[in-house]
Design a protein around this motif. Sequence first.
Motif, short mmCIF file in Angstrom:
data_model
loop_
_atom_site.label_atom_id
_atom_site.label_comp_id
_atom_site.label_asym_id
_atom_site.label_seq_id
_atom_site.Cartn_x
_atom_site.Cartn_y
_atom_site.Cartn_z
N ALA A 18 0.57 -0.81 0.27
CA ALA A 18 0.00 -0.18 0.03
C ALA A 18 1.00 1.53 0.32
O ALA A 18 1.35 1.56 0.65
N ARG A 19 0.66 1.92 -1.37
CA ARG A 19 1.45 3.39 -1.36
C ARG A 19 0.21 4.52 0.03
O ARG A 19 -0.79 5.09 0.09
N LEU A 20 1.45 5.41 1.04
CA LEU A 20 0.82 5.79 1.94
C LEU A 20 0.97 7.53 1.21
O LEU A 20 2.31 7.63 0.96
N ASP A 21 0.42 8.06 1.99
CA ASP A 21 0.65 9.72 1.60
C ASP A 21 1.84 10.06 3.11
O ASP A 21 1.47 9.97 3.49
N ALA A 22 1.68 11.07 3.44
CA ALA A 22 2.55 12.15 4.22
C ALA A 22 1.95 11.96 5.11
O ALA A 22 2.65 12.03 6.49
N TYR A 23 0.52 11.41 5.29
CA TYR A 23 0.15 11.54 6.74
C TYR A 23 -0.17 10.43 7.33
O TYR A 23 -0.60 9.78 8.44
N GLY A 24 0.43 8.40 6.64
CA GLY A 24 0.50 7.68 6.95
C GLY A 24 -1.31 6.64 6.49
O GLY A 24 -0.87 5.64 7.01
N ASN A 25 -1.48 7.67 4.94
CA ASN A 25 -2.84 6.74 5.48
C ASN A 25 -2.59 7.04 3.43
O ASN A 25 -1.81 7.07 3.09
N VAL A 26 -3.50 5.65 3.07
CA VAL A 26 -3.40 4.74 1.76
C VAL A 26 -3.75 6.68 1.19
O VAL A 26 -4.43 6.61 0.91
N SER A 27 -3.07 7.01 0.07
CA SER A 27 -3.27 7.94 -1.03
C SER A 27 -4.28 7.39 -1.86
O SER A 27 -4.82 5.88 -2.08
N ARG A 28 -5.59 8.27 -2.86
CA ARG A 28 -6.36 8.21 -2.60
C ARG A 28 -6.11 7.82 -4.37
O ARG A 28 -7.03 7.03 -4.45
N GLY A 29 -4.71 7.77 -4.32
CA GLY A 29 -5.51 7.42 -6.12
C GLY A 29 -4.87 5.70 -5.80
O GLY A 29 -5.30 5.16 -7.11
N LEU A 30 -4.41 4.97 -5.16
CA LEU A 30 -4.49 3.62 -5.33
C LEU A 30 -5.63 3.31 -4.63
O LEU A 30 -6.13 2.22 -5.04
N ILE A 31 -6.85 3.87 -4.06
CA ILE A 31 -7.58 3.18 -3.65
C ILE A 31 -8.79 3.29 -4.48
O ILE A 31 -9.28 2.52 -4.94
N THR A 32 -9.00 4.72 -5.76
CA THR A 32 -9.27 4.75 -6.77
C THR A 32 -9.23 3.60 -7.29
O THR A 32 -10.11 3.42 -8.45
N GLN A 33 -7.70 3.54 -8.06
CA GLN A 33 -7.75 2.00 -8.93
C GLN A 33 -7.94 0.94 -8.43
O GLN A 33 -8.18 0.49 -9.15
N VAL A 34 -7.74 0.99 -6.85
CA VAL A 34 -8.41 -1.05 -6.60
C VAL A 34 -9.91 -0.81 -6.64
O VAL A 34 -10.54 -2.07 -7.08
N ILE A 35 -10.57 0.46 -6.79
CA ILE A 35 -12.01 -0.02 -6.53
C ILE A 35 -11.98 0.02 -8.19
O ILE A 35 -13.05 -0.37 -8.63
#
Length: 223
Positions: free
Chosen positions: A111-128
């Motif tokens: 999982a790619r994480l952003d600067a705040y340690g959350n999964v990046s929105r781009g990766l979530i969009t790709q998965v969905i």
Amino acid sequence: LSKRRVASVAAGALTRTAVAGRAAVQREMATAFDRPTPFTLSSVRYREATLDRLESEVFVSTEKGPRNPSPAVVLKPQVEGGRRGFKGLELALRAAGALPQGWYVTPGAGARLDAYGNVSRGLITQVITQIRRQAQFGPRDRRATLRTVRKAGGTIFAVKPGGKRQPGVYIADVVGRNVTPIFIFVSRATYRKRLAFDEVIRREVVRTLPGLIAQGLGESVGR
């Protein structure tokens, strides 16, 4: 002093205490959480007191986002402990038939994480996008599938419980190798109490409110 003057002093002191309480909660968030986002910090709001309603309030926003539940729902298990609500990604995967009912999603090694340690929105969009396309069209729509695979940098697929591989969402490179878990499916997502919301507010009220009321009354008497 008139009742209206006393009420005005009380309303001002209550509102200023709520402002101080909100700031105290935000400071506590910065300590309790790992890199809280500006959205999380700004979700702490306050409501002013008025002459007719001598109450002020510090609360977490109940405004629901377009994909995720409201901050109040997200932070509730952090304040009270227990199971958390379902996130937008989990609802989307469940609707596509990839995530079992009642199961949760946690980040995997890929999982790619952003600067705040959350999964990046781009990766979530790709998965969905890929999981929905597979559920809707299946393997027959090869051209569309190939486009989404290339855009995502590999093939994204879901594994349900009961197989040899740990249930979750995985990505394999374009040739089908180097399989890496992006998300892991778990049957429970229980949180311990981390944010002492009520305690912080009570402490700030005791520290701030009496002095503000005394100051306001003293200024009124002086005038």
